[in-house]
Scaffold this motif. Structure first.
Motif, PDB file in Angstrom:
ATOM      1  N   ILE A   1      35.030 -92.118  59.990  1.00 33.29           N
ATOM      2  CA  ILE A   1      34.552 -91.179  58.997  1.00 33.29           C
ATOM      3  C   ILE A   1      33.285 -90.500  59.511  1.00 33.29           C
ATOM      4  O   ILE A   1      33.114 -89.299  59.376  1.00 33.29           O
ATOM      5  N   VAL A   2      32.417 -91.271  60.095  1.00 33.31           N
ATOM      6  CA  VAL A   2      31.274 -90.730  60.812  1.00 33.31           C
ATOM      7  C   VAL A   2      31.162 -91.585  62.066  1.00 33.31           C
ATOM      8  O   VAL A   2      31.762 -92.656  62.116  1.00 33.31           O
ATOM      9  N   PRO A   3      30.437 -91.147  63.048  1.00 32.24           N
ATOM     10  CA  PRO A   3      30.371 -91.979  64.241  1.00 32.24           C
ATOM     11  C   PRO A   3      29.801 -93.343  63.903  1.00 32.24           C
ATOM     12  O   PRO A   3      28.768 -93.446  63.271  1.00 32.24           O
ATOM     13  N   GLY A   4      30.479 -94.366  64.281  1.00 39.08           N
ATOM     14  CA  GLY A   4      29.983 -95.700  64.009  1.00 39.08           C
ATOM     15  C   GLY A   4      30.627 -96.367  62.819  1.00 39.08           C
ATOM     16  O   GLY A   4      30.469 -97.559  62.622  1.00 39.08           O
TER      17      GLY A   4
ATOM     18  N   THR B   1      32.229 -83.691  67.676  1.00 41.77           N
ATOM     19  CA  THR B   1      32.414 -83.459  66.251  1.00 41.77           C
ATOM     20  C   THR B   1      33.855 -83.114  65.942  1.00 41.77           C
ATOM     21  O   THR B   1      34.411 -83.547  64.930  1.00 41.77           O
ATOM     22  N   GLY B   2      34.467 -82.360  66.825  1.00 40.85           N
ATOM     23  CA  GLY B   2      35.866 -82.019  66.595  1.00 40.85           C
ATOM     24  C   GLY B   2      36.736 -83.257  66.559  1.00 40.85           C
ATOM     25  O   GLY B   2      37.645 -83.365  65.733  1.00 40.85           O
ATOM     26  N   SER B   3      36.440 -84.199  67.430  1.00 42.45           N
ATOM     27  CA  SER B   3      37.313 -85.372  67.446  1.00 42.45           C
ATOM     28  C   SER B   3      37.112 -86.226  66.207  1.00 42.45           C
ATOM     29  O   SER B   3      38.053 -86.861  65.741  1.00 42.45           O
ATOM     30  N   ILE B   4      35.903 -86.234  65.656  1.00 44.59           N
ATOM     31  CA  ILE B   4      35.718 -86.971  64.405  1.00 44.59           C
ATOM     32  C   ILE B   4      36.489 -86.281  63.293  1.00 44.59           C
ATOM     33  O   ILE B   4      37.189 -86.919  62.498  1.00 44.59           O
ATOM     34  N   LEU B   5      36.365 -84.957  63.249  1.00 42.52           N
ATOM     35  CA  LEU B   5      37.023 -84.238  62.166  1.00 42.52           C
ATOM     36  C   LEU B   5      38.535 -84.279  62.301  1.00 42.52           C
ATOM     37  O   LEU B   5      39.249 -84.163  61.306  1.00 42.52           O
TER      38      LEU B   5
ATOM     39  N   TYR C   1      29.427 -89.065  51.341  1.00 41.87           N
ATOM     40  CA  TYR C   1      29.134 -87.694  51.725  1.00 41.87           C
ATOM     41  C   TYR C   1      28.667 -87.585  53.160  1.00 41.87           C
ATOM     42  O   TYR C   1      28.194 -86.532  53.562  1.00 41.87           O
ATOM     43  N   LYS C   2      28.845 -88.650  53.912  1.00 41.97           N
ATOM     44  CA  LYS C   2      28.266 -88.594  55.245  1.00 41.97           C
ATOM     45  C   LYS C   2      28.989 -87.607  56.141  1.00 41.97           C
ATOM     46  O   LYS C   2      28.432 -87.136  57.121  1.00 41.97           O
ATOM     47  N   ARG C   3      30.220 -87.330  55.806  1.00 43.47           N
ATOM     48  CA  ARG C   3      30.953 -86.383  56.639  1.00 43.47           C
ATOM     49  C   ARG C   3      30.304 -85.022  56.673  1.00 43.47           C
ATOM     50  O   ARG C   3      30.525 -84.253  57.596  1.00 43.47           O
ATOM     51  N   LEU C   4      29.520 -84.733  55.640  1.00 46.21           N
ATOM     52  CA  LEU C   4      28.884 -83.423  55.611  1.00 46.21           C
ATOM     53  C   LEU C   4      28.025 -83.213  56.836  1.00 46.21           C
ATOM     54  O   LEU C   4      27.921 -82.093  57.345  1.00 46.21           O
ATOM     55  N   GLU C   5      27.405 -84.305  57.293  1.00 44.41           N
ATOM     56  CA  GLU C   5      26.553 -84.139  58.468  1.00 44.41           C
ATOM     57  C   GLU C   5      27.384 -83.774  59.681  1.00 44.41           C
ATOM     58  O   GLU C   5      26.991 -82.951  60.506  1.00 44.41           O
ATOM     59  N   VAL C   6      28.534 -84.424  59.793  1.00 41.97           N
ATOM     60  CA  VAL C   6      29.409 -84.097  60.921  1.00 41.97           C
ATOM     61  C   VAL C   6      29.866 -82.655  60.816  1.00 41.97           C
ATOM     62  O   VAL C   6      29.929 -81.915  61.801  1.00 41.97           O
ATOM     63  N   LEU C   7      30.155 -82.235  59.598  1.00 41.32           N
ATOM     64  CA  LEU C   7      30.563 -80.851  59.384  1.00 41.32           C
ATOM     65  C   LEU C   7      29.457 -79.884  59.754  1.00 41.32           C
ATOM     66  O   LEU C   7      29.702 -78.833  60.364  1.00 41.32           O
ATOM     67  N   ALA C   8      28.243 -80.233  59.352  1.00 42.77           N
ATOM     68  CA  ALA C   8      27.124 -79.359  59.689  1.00 42.77           C
ATOM     69  C   ALA C   8      26.977 -79.268  61.201  1.00 42.77           C
ATOM     70  O   ALA C   8      26.727 -78.184  61.746  1.00 42.77           O
ATOM     71  N   ALA C   9      27.133 -80.400  61.865  1.00 41.14           N
ATOM     72  CA  ALA C   9      27.038 -80.369  63.324  1.00 41.14           C
ATOM     73  C   ALA C   9      28.138 -79.507  63.916  1.00 41.14           C
ATOM     74  O   ALA C   9      27.913 -78.744  64.867  1.00 41.14           O
ATOM     75  N   PHE C  10      29.327 -79.610  63.349  1.00 46.48           N
ATOM     76  CA  PHE C  10      30.444 -78.812  63.850  1.00 46.48           C
ATOM     77  C   PHE C  10      30.179 -77.326  63.651  1.00 46.48           C
ATOM     78  O   PHE C  10      30.435 -76.507  64.535  1.00 46.48           O
TER      79      PHE C  10
END
Lengths: 423, 420
Positions: free
Chosen positions: A377-380, A336-340, A205-214
């Motif tokens: 999937i998430v940074p790192g 964040t966009g580039s991760i997504l 579920y770590k992507r949720l954090e990236v989504l929240a940041a986005f």
């Protein structure tokens, strides 16, 4: 640099290999090094531990936690030397584990939250939230505090605005409410990100954090755009409404947001190197409160200039604020966009990739490498897949697999799937 | 059987041009190039066709919007009415949403680069996300304005004017909804044969009628149908994925399809709607939301016209209809969220797939199974298969890949074979 990594690896070789593989959850839920250790990736592209672009948290730098400790005892930003070979994906699955090969247990807290949600009613939900927050790490607690401050403030403003009939206060309250909603989503993402991967969300579920940041970044972009529209509006109308009664609310807003900035002060930079998902989330929260405080400061400044008699003060200040917020948010939005968008991992130089490809092709059994795709999937936490064409059948594919996995592991790509075709 | 696995292809590895007698699945099993395109020429053709069809729809919608907006602006300035100008501003926001959708559509067709190895298909999803957030933002602004209007009664609220403006807006929005939606009226039936969308991978019909089981190729909706016809004909693929011009063809195609149509029958409406391009769908949601708002304003205007004292009804209507608008976006938001979280797509039952794989001979275990979607129709799979030491790796690989393609129509499959 290799020696530094070898020793921590040996020390945990014992606990990493008794059961081969370790619970797969470990490869998902653990972020990577923090700034104090050198990056073990082969090439150190302008990143040193004294680089101020890395956000330092107050966590101890090198927490060696046992992979078997329940996650309740592991802080979410604790450290695991990610180069432990147990992360590599050549493994023989013991027959009794579940088919997906994940750690099948969910986080204790996660279960609590789930159980809490099954209870009927808002009360149960609230209790679950409280429980989750209490067991959370420091940023979560601070965020909760911030959100409650904001909610209190905005509801007070709404009440006062409704009672006294002042539209400006109501609009400000609405703006704050939007912001609160976003911060709540960030908080929810923080809490949910600790859950273990399960059957549906195989990467966790770590992507949720990236989504929240986005989402935060988009909101800030919208805000800057709307401020620009407001400036334009003021410019066209050419009669500045002296909203002096807004000063009190602006000052309070500024104070509340400055408290928020203080909480997240280690992220108060525009360009941050993101090392894990929480970095992004926290950075977005910090930028959010920062932008809010810039906006309040801008309003105060505009009001002051108006009293000084400067013409078009509102236009100037609002325009300035809008441009500033836009500039500040853009790097976060891009990252964040580039991760997504599943872009290739930014911290790995493309020449490293092509070097790996060359090395694989140089193997005597390999004729061609194709479809090399990598994403984060998430940074790192980088994941990749690769397709190799092998010349002769019956060659030692295990050896090739190990070699390839090792190569990419050194780059920092933990999950790799290699498909070997035979010509 | 190999010949029939091909019909589900949007993939390059199995080419149908080969005569049916050829047994190997692996005529060309590997795309060339280190960062080859996600899709092959066939699906690229279909994608680009569908993309251009959607773009055409959106461009027409944008042009209509701009025309109506200018009409409203002129009318509003002449009549000196704020309500009309507000509605014109709303139409402007529609144009913004369409612009986002158009950009996403256009950008998703860009070629893959080494940095962006999966191509730009994700931009669709991100664009749809931004678009939906715009809807939420606008709804919030509307609610705020309703409240502020209630606080500061701005004098006479002309019920008649409200009614007239909102009716005009409603008509405009209905036209655009029809333009963008097409199968809007039939969103209700559970498409048992919606699988056709799945089995053909990315069948982006915007005509839900197509899926109702009889596959008539004539359908009296104008635009993109014809365009989908053209070009599919000359294909080397003997199974046309869009239109089946003769019943005999259909019979051949659908015999094997029927066997897994039941497995995918449990598809929801939201997913059917997503067989439409997601960007067109999000623009459609925008327009639908506007329709609802216009209806709300109409009702409010009518009531105020009749009983000029009940101005509070304006606020109530706005609130109610805002909530309705937000609920329409929730389903799509959920889909977007699932894709962005790299979760297993809803239509694929991972447990069943894993069990099916495990049941094969020589396969000992499956682990690290990841199924995720790059955008709504394109699914990828990666897993590690452990086989018995004496098994033939190539053979098992072929079987596994064939099984996955046949049963689940997942095109991009990466399997790592490990021996025990």
């Amino acid at each position: 640099m290799e020696n530094q990594i070898a020793s921590p690896m040996d020390s945990r070789a014992a606990d990493a290999f008794p059961r081969f593989p370790p619970p797969k959850s470990s490869s998902f839920s653990n972020p990577i090094t923090d700034g104090d250790s050198q990056h073990p990736w082969g090439l150190n592209y302008s990143l040193s531990s004294s680089d101020r672009r890395l956000a330092f948290s107050r966590q101890p730098s090198f927490r060696q936690s046992d992979p078997r400790t329940p996650n309740a005892l592991q802080r979410s930003d604790s450290l695991r030397p990610y180069l432990s070979r147990s992360d590599s994906s050549i493994s023989i699955l013991p027959p009794e584990s579940d088919g997906f090969g994940f750690g099948s247990g969910k986080v204790v807290i996660g279960e609590d939250v789930d159980a809490g949600k099954k209870k009927l009613g808002v009360l149960g939900l609230l209790l679950a939230v409280v429980r989750a927050v209490r067991s959370g790490n420091r940023p979560m607690k601070r965020l909760t505090l911030l959100i409650s401050l904001n909610v209190a403030y905005s509801s007070a403003e709404l009440m006062i605005g409704l009672l006294t009939g002042r539209v400006g206060l109501v609009s400000d309250a609405f703006h704050l409410t939007f912001g609160c909603g976003l911060l709540t989503f960030s908080l929810f993402a923080m809490a949910a990100a600790r859950k273990k991967p399960d059957g549906i969300y195989t990467y966790g579920y770590k992507r949720l954090e990236v989504l929240a940041a986005f989402t935060n970044a988009i909101f800030l972009l919208f805000m800057s755009f709307s401020l620009a529209v407001e400036a334009l509006h003021a410019f066209i109308q050419d009669e500045s409404e002296h909203k002096h009664y807004l000063i009190v609310s602006a000052v309070t807003n500024l104070l509340v947001n400055l408290i928020g900035v203080w909480f997240f002060r280690s992220y108060a930079r525009v360009n941050i190197v993101y090392r894990n998902a929480e970095d992004m989330n926290n950075h977005s929260i910090c930028l959010h409160v920062l932008a809010d405080s810039i906006r309040s400061a801008g309003l105060i400044l505009a009001s002051w200039f108006l009293t000084l008699g400067v013409e078009n003060a509102e236009v100037l200040c609002l325009g300035l604020v809008s441009v500033t917020v836009f500039i500040v948010v853009l790097p976060l939005f891009q990252a964040t966009g580039s991760i997504l968008l599943q872009m290739a991992p930014g911290n790995i130089h493309p020449s490293a990739f092509s070097k790996c490809l060359r090395q694989i092709t140089a193997l005597e059994d390999v004729s061609e490498v194709s479809q090399a795709r990598f994403w984060e999937i998430v940074p790192g936490h980088a994941i990749g897949s690769l397709s190799i064409q092998q010349i002769k059948k019956g060659a030692d594919d295990y050896r090739i697999l190990q070699y390839v996995h090792g190569l990419y592991h050194d780059l920092g790509i933990q999950n790799l799937t290699v498909k070997i075709d035979f010509v | 059987m190999e010949g029939q696995t091909s019909q589900s292809s949007q993939i390059i590895e199995v080419t149908v041009d080969m005569p049916a007698g050829v047994s190997s699945l692996g005529g060309r099993r590997i795309c060339g190039g280190a960062a080859c395109d996600f899709s092959d020429s066939k699906s690229t053709l279909r994608d680009s066709k569908e993309r251009s069809a959607s773009m055409r729809k959106l461009i027409i919608a944008v042009i209509l919007c701009i025309i109506f907006m200018s009409i409203e602006v002129i009318g509003g300035i002449k009549a000196n009415s704020l309500a009309i100008l507000t509605d014109a501003a709303h139409l402007l926001s529609d144009v913004a949403a369409f612009a986002i959708s158009l950009f996403s559509l256009w950008a998703s067709g860009w070629e893959a680069t080494p940095r962006q190895s999966y191509g730009f298909f994700r931009i669709e999803i991100l664009g749809a996300l931004v678009s939906i957030q715009l809807i939420w933002l606008l709804t919030g602004i509307l609610v705020f304005e309703a409240i502020s209007r209630m606080i500061n009664p701005s004098g006479d609220v002309q019920g008649f004017l409200m009614f007239a403006v909102s009716t005009f807006g409603l008509v405009v929005n209905i036209i655009m909804a029809v333009l963008l939606g097409h199968d809007h009226g039939h969103g209700g039936h559970g498409h048992g044969h919606g699988h056709a969308g799945h089995s053909h991978g990315h069948d982006k019909h915007s005509h839900g009628h197509e899926k109702s089981g009889d596959y008539h190729s004539h359908h009296h909706d104008d635009h993109d149908h014809d365009h989908d016809h053209v070009g599919e004909h000359g294909h080397s693929v003997s199974f046309s994925t869009h239109h089946h011009h003769s019943r005999e063809d259909k019979k051949d195609v659908h015999e094997p399809l029927l066997k897994h149509s039941d497995s995918e029958k449990g598809s929801s409406d939201g997913k059917k709607a997503n067989q439409r391009n997601i960007n067109v769908h999000s623009a459609y949601l925008h327009v639908l939301g506007d329709c609802f708002q216009s209806i709300g304003v109409m009702i409010g205007g009518a009531i105020i016209w009749a009983y000029p004292k009940w101005t509070i009804i304006d606020l109530i209507c706005t609130l109610v209809f805002s909530v309705i608008v937000l609920t329409t976006t929730i389903k799509m938001l959920r889909n977007i969220l699932e894709v962005l979280m790299e979760s297993t797509p809803r239509e694929i039952d991972a447990t069943r797939l894993e069990n099916g794989l495990c049941e094969m001979d020589d396969v000992v275990a499956i682990h690290e199974l990841h199924i995720w979607a790059i955008t709504v129709g394109k699914v990828l799979l990666a897993c590690h298969v452990t086989i018995t030491p004496e098994a033939d790796a190539e053979h098992v690989l072929d079987k596994v890949i064939g099984y996955i393609r046949r049963e689940y129509n997942i095109s991009h499959v990466t399997i790592q074979i490990e021996r025990e």
